[in-house]
Design a protein around this motif. Sequence first.
Motif, PDB file in Angstrom:
ATOM      1  N   UNK A  11     -10.535  55.980  53.638  1.00  0.00           N
ATOM      2  CA  UNK A  11     -10.924  57.172  52.872  1.00  0.00           C
ATOM      3  C   UNK A  11      -9.747  57.671  52.042  1.00  0.00           C
ATOM      4  N   UNK A  12      -8.583  57.803  52.665  1.00  0.00           N
ATOM      5  CA  UNK A  12      -7.424  58.297  51.921  1.00  0.00           C
ATOM      6  C   UNK A  12      -6.949  57.297  50.867  1.00  0.00           C
ATOM      7  N   UNK A  13      -7.244  56.015  51.071  1.00  0.00           N
ATOM      8  CA  UNK A  13      -6.836  54.977  50.109  1.00  0.00           C
ATOM      9  C   UNK A  13      -8.015  54.480  49.272  1.00  0.00           C
ATOM     10  N   UNK A  14      -9.037  55.311  49.126  1.00  0.00           N
ATOM     11  CA  UNK A  14     -10.244  54.894  48.396  1.00  0.00           C
ATOM     12  C   UNK A  14      -9.921  54.485  46.960  1.00  0.00           C
ATOM     13  N   UNK A  15      -8.966  55.162  46.334  1.00  0.00           N
ATOM     14  CA  UNK A  15      -8.638  54.812  44.953  1.00  0.00           C
ATOM     15  C   UNK A  15      -8.045  53.406  44.876  1.00  0.00           C
ATOM     16  N   UNK A  16      -7.220  53.028  45.861  1.00  0.00           N
ATOM     17  CA  UNK A  16      -6.633  51.687  45.879  1.00  0.00           C
ATOM     18  C   UNK A  16      -7.724  50.619  45.881  1.00  0.00           C
ATOM     19  N   UNK A  17      -8.735  50.818  46.734  1.00  0.00           N
ATOM     20  CA  UNK A  17      -9.829  49.852  46.821  1.00  0.00           C
ATOM     21  C   UNK A  17     -10.610  49.819  45.512  1.00  0.00           C
ATOM     22  N   UNK A  18     -10.840  51.021  44.939  1.00  0.00           N
ATOM     23  CA  UNK A  18     -11.573  51.089  43.666  1.00  0.00           C
ATOM     24  C   UNK A  18     -10.815  50.342  42.567  1.00  0.00           C
ATOM     25  N   UNK A  19      -9.511  50.617  42.445  1.00  0.00           N
ATOM     26  CA  UNK A  19      -8.712  49.960  41.410  1.00  0.00           C
ATOM     27  C   UNK A  19      -8.634  48.460  41.641  1.00  0.00           C
ATOM     28  N   UNK A  20      -8.555  48.047  42.903  1.00  0.00           N
ATOM     29  CA  UNK A  20      -8.540  46.614  43.211  1.00  0.00           C
ATOM     30  C   UNK A  20      -9.857  45.963  42.797  1.00  0.00           C
ATOM     31  N   UNK A  21     -10.971  46.652  42.990  1.00  0.00           N
ATOM     32  CA  UNK A  21     -12.271  46.090  42.594  1.00  0.00           C
ATOM     33  C   UNK A  21     -12.348  45.927  41.081  1.00  0.00           C
ATOM     34  N   UNK A  22     -11.674  46.802  40.330  1.00  0.00           N
ATOM     35  CA  UNK A  22     -11.633  46.662  38.874  1.00  0.00           C
ATOM     36  C   UNK A  22     -10.793  45.448  38.473  1.00  0.00           C
ATOM     37  N   UNK A  23      -9.670  45.242  39.164  1.00  0.00           N
ATOM     38  CA  UNK A  23      -8.857  44.049  38.901  1.00  0.00           C
ATOM     39  C   UNK A  23      -9.645  42.789  39.228  1.00  0.00           C
ATOM     40  N   UNK A  24     -10.340  42.802  40.347  1.00  0.00           N
ATOM     41  CA  UNK A  24     -11.170  41.652  40.717  1.00  0.00           C
ATOM     42  C   UNK A  24     -12.215  41.362  39.648  1.00  0.00           C
ATOM     43  N   UNK A  38     -22.711  42.338  40.484  1.00  0.00           N
ATOM     44  CA  UNK A  38     -21.818  43.387  40.955  1.00  0.00           C
ATOM     45  C   UNK A  38     -21.951  44.617  40.069  1.00  0.00           C
ATOM     46  N   UNK A  39     -21.441  45.764  40.521  1.00  0.00           N
ATOM     47  CA  UNK A  39     -21.495  46.983  39.709  1.00  0.00           C
ATOM     48  C   UNK A  39     -20.727  46.817  38.406  1.00  0.00           C
ATOM     49  N   UNK A  40     -21.097  47.590  37.399  1.00  0.00           N
ATOM     50  CA  UNK A  40     -20.425  47.510  36.106  1.00  0.00           C
ATOM     51  C   UNK A  40     -18.940  47.804  36.252  1.00  0.00           C
ATOM     52  N   UNK A  41     -18.124  46.847  35.799  1.00  0.00           N
ATOM     53  CA  UNK A  41     -16.693  47.051  35.784  1.00  0.00           C
ATOM     54  C   UNK A  41     -15.992  46.874  37.113  1.00  0.00           C
ATOM     55  N   UNK A  42     -16.733  46.534  38.173  1.00  0.00           N
ATOM     56  CA  UNK A  42     -16.126  46.359  39.494  1.00  0.00           C
ATOM     57  C   UNK A  42     -16.692  45.095  40.128  1.00  0.00           C
ATOM     58  N   UNK A  43     -15.900  44.461  41.001  1.00  0.00           N
ATOM     59  CA  UNK A  43     -16.374  43.286  41.735  1.00  0.00           C
ATOM     60  C   UNK A  43     -16.317  43.617  43.216  1.00  0.00           C
ATOM     61  N   UNK A  44     -17.487  43.682  43.828  1.00  0.00           N
ATOM     62  CA  UNK A  44     -17.629  43.980  45.247  1.00  0.00           C
ATOM     63  C   UNK A  44     -18.695  43.072  45.826  1.00  0.00           C
ATOM     64  N   UNK A  45     -18.616  42.789  47.125  1.00  0.00           N
ATOM     65  CA  UNK A  45     -19.666  42.005  47.761  1.00  0.00           C
ATOM     66  C   UNK A  45     -19.876  42.483  49.196  1.00  0.00           C
ATOM     67  N   UNK A  46     -20.680  41.749  49.939  1.00  0.00           N
ATOM     68  CA  UNK A  46     -21.044  42.164  51.296  1.00  0.00           C
ATOM     69  C   UNK A  46     -19.879  42.126  52.272  1.00  0.00           C
ATOM     70  N   UNK A  47     -18.786  41.498  51.884  1.00  0.00           N
ATOM     71  CA  UNK A  47     -17.627  41.415  52.772  1.00  0.00           C
ATOM     72  C   UNK A  47     -16.685  42.608  52.622  1.00  0.00           C
ATOM     73  N   UNK A  48     -16.967  43.467  51.669  1.00  0.00           N
ATOM     74  CA  UNK A  48     -16.184  44.691  51.510  1.00  0.00           C
ATOM     75  C   UNK A  48     -16.730  45.761  52.444  1.00  0.00           C
ATOM     76  N   UNK A  49     -16.580  45.516  53.731  1.00  0.00           N
ATOM     77  CA  UNK A  49     -17.112  46.432  54.730  1.00  0.00           C
ATOM     78  C   UNK A  49     -15.958  47.068  55.515  1.00  0.00           C
ATOM     79  N   UNK A  50     -16.268  47.765  56.593  1.00  0.00           N
ATOM     80  CA  UNK A  50     -15.244  48.505  57.324  1.00  0.00           C
ATOM     81  C   UNK A  50     -14.225  47.604  58.018  1.00  0.00           C
ATOM     82  N   UNK A  51     -14.545  46.330  58.183  1.00  0.00           N
ATOM     83  CA  UNK A  51     -13.620  45.420  58.851  1.00  0.00           C
ATOM     84  C   UNK A  51     -12.645  44.738  57.899  1.00  0.00           C
ATOM     85  N   UNK A  52     -12.872  44.872  56.595  1.00  0.00           N
ATOM     86  CA  UNK A  52     -11.971  44.247  55.622  1.00  0.00           C
ATOM     87  C   UNK A  52     -10.624  44.970  55.599  1.00  0.00           C
ATOM     88  N   UNK A  53      -9.564  44.194  55.395  1.00  0.00           N
ATOM     89  CA  UNK A  53      -8.212  44.735  55.223  1.00  0.00           C
ATOM     90  C   UNK A  53      -7.731  44.319  53.833  1.00  0.00           C
TER      91      UNK A  53
END
Length: 206
Positions: A11-24, A38-53
């Motif tokens: 939650x506190x690092x939500x921006x990091x994940x968001x920016x990383x999805x844009x780079x992806x 994937x969403x416009x401008x972002x790359x995300x998939x089913x593996x971007x869940x709570x267990x991902x690091x």
Amino acid sequence: MFTITDRFNAISNAYDIHSFSELRHEIFINRLKWPLACPAGRELDQFDDQDAVYLTTMNSRGQVVAGARLLNTAKRSLLGEAFPMLVNGVIPKDPRVIDVTRFAVDHRSERTEGCGNLCGMLLCALQEYGLREGLDKYVSVSDVRMEPILRRGGYRFKRLGDMVEMDGTGVVALDVEISEEVLASARRRAKVTEEMLPLEVIRRAA
């Protein structure tokens, strides 16, 4: 320095994940033309869940310019669920074996100016993480063009099976060594003299 984002600070690092999805999205959708929904401008998939690091680093403007996503093979992995045909034998499923996915380094000079050798730094960060976490090894589904990059970066690895051509590209599953020797080699190749990860104790995702 790289940031580690997991279920404890997502939650506190939500921006990091968001920016990383844009780079992806820039790398895998715009540049490599992967046919992913994937969403416009972002790359995300089913593996971007709570267990991902996530291991990520930013430029001076707060944009993620390099990173990787780590998946615990004891729970789920890209290799096991999407690319089992790349493995001759048993699919790794062990908490000490981590699947490195979405290895991404920004290619845009206007974003990476002054950032140093991002690829080499990311390779060092991965070795540091593996050693601190007591991991046995990494596995990864990789474009064959990654193999010479890994070798130049000081890595040691072997293929888990035969190469398979997908959408005109050779793809392989790799078994990647984690060791002090590889870390030293990666640091030497990248001319890195400092730790790439925060010094606090890494929290193992349960």
